[in-house]
Design an enzyme around this catalytic site. Structure first.
Site, PDB file in Angstrom:
ATOM      1  N   LYS A  87      -8.252   1.966   2.295  1.00  0.00           N
ATOM      2  CA  LYS A  87      -7.340   2.080   3.434  1.00  0.00           C
ATOM      3  C   LYS A  87      -7.309   3.490   4.017  1.00  0.00           C
ATOM      4  O   LYS A  87      -6.441   3.820   4.808  1.00  0.00           O
ATOM      5  CB  LYS A  87      -5.944   1.667   2.999  1.00  0.00           C
ATOM      6  CG  LYS A  87      -5.899   0.263   2.419  1.00  0.00           C
ATOM      7  CD  LYS A  87      -4.587   0.018   1.759  1.00  0.00           C
ATOM      8  CE  LYS A  87      -4.699  -1.085   0.745  1.00  0.00           C
ATOM      9  NZ  LYS A  87      -3.554  -1.128  -0.125  1.00  0.00           N
TER      10      LYS A  87
ATOM     11  N   THR B 118       0.822  -1.200   0.000  1.00  0.00           N
ATOM     12  CA  THR B 118       0.000   0.000   0.000  1.00  0.00           C
ATOM     13  C   THR B 118       0.858   1.253   0.000  1.00  0.00           C
ATOM     14  O   THR B 118       2.032   1.211   0.321  1.00  0.00           O
ATOM     15  CB  THR B 118      -0.947   0.030   1.212  1.00  0.00           C
ATOM     16  OG1 THR B 118      -1.994   0.939   0.949  1.00  0.00           O
ATOM     17  CG2 THR B 118      -0.238   0.414   2.476  1.00  0.00           C
TER      18      THR B 118
ATOM     19  N   GLY C  10      -5.346   7.094   7.377  1.00  0.00           N
ATOM     20  CA  GLY C  10      -4.944   6.147   6.333  1.00  0.00           C
ATOM     21  C   GLY C  10      -3.918   5.227   6.940  1.00  0.00           C
ATOM     22  O   GLY C  10      -3.101   5.653   7.749  1.00  0.00           O
TER      23      GLY C  10
ATOM     24  N   SER D  66       4.783   1.062   1.100  1.00  0.00           N
ATOM     25  CA  SER D  66       5.799   0.614   0.147  1.00  0.00           C
ATOM     26  C   SER D  66       6.134   1.657  -0.911  1.00  0.00           C
ATOM     27  O   SER D  66       7.275   1.767  -1.334  1.00  0.00           O
ATOM     28  CB  SER D  66       5.347  -0.675  -0.528  1.00  0.00           C
ATOM     29  OG  SER D  66       4.115  -0.471  -1.175  1.00  0.00           O
TER      30      SER D  66
END
Length: 177
Positions: free
Chosen positions: A39, A6, A51, A130
């Site tokens: 998310k 994500t 988030g 990421s």
């Protein structure tokens, strides 16, 4: 802690704040399990937005705990974040949770991590996950060189990250406060 699957980007500009997240859920190193996960969400009856990146189950647990802290401390975002970070770091069960969050209210935006950090960005831009570094670089450039609003910058930063990071996709959810 290595977080994959994500990217979350928060931008505060001209009195607006937006948090954007992609929708990819990655199983292991090579399988896209879902492409439309959400998310980023509003909490505390719309008083805050968060988030999360990391393990989904862990992130949901932490977001619920954060919402409890917000209610406990009169919707004071900074106090709730510090209290959560302290609990997260000191509680044996919580310490195992692998996630990070960006939380925002009307006045503040913070990164909260399980190692006890509560970080307020200097320039009104932050990112985790990421593809966080890609989104952060894109958002900073857009803040410096465009007149875009917070929402558009967060969306564009996620779009750039999704074109570079294999763990980030272009299914973008944005919440503003």
């Amino acid at each position: 802690m290595q977080l994959r699957g994500t990217t979350i980007c928060g931008v505060r500009r001209n009195g607006q704040c937006a948090i954007a997240g992609d929708g990819q859920v990655t199983m292991g190193e090579s399988t896209i399990f879902k492409g439309s996960a959400v998310k980023v969400r509003r909490i505390c009856e719309g008083r805050a937005v968060l988030g999360f990146a990391g393990s989904v189950a862990d992130a949901f647990s932490l977001s619920e705990k954060f919402e409890e802290k917000m209610e406990q401390f009169g919707y004071n975002l900074m106090r709730a974040a510090v209290e959560l970070a302290q609990d997260w770091r000191s509680d044996k069960a919580l310490r195992r949770l692998e996630a990070m969050m960006i939380v925002a209210g009307r006045e503040d935006m913070l990164i909260v991590s399980g190692t006890g950090e509560v970080i307020s960005p200097d320039d009104g831009v932050c990112a985790i996950g990421s593809g966080g570094n890609y989104a952060l670089a894109a958002a900073r450039a857009l803040v410096r060189h465009t007149d875009m609003d917070a929402r558009k910058i967060a969306e564009e930063a996620l779009s750039v990250a999704s074109s570079i990071c294999v763990f980030t996709n272009g299914h973008i959810t944005v919440e503003e406060i």
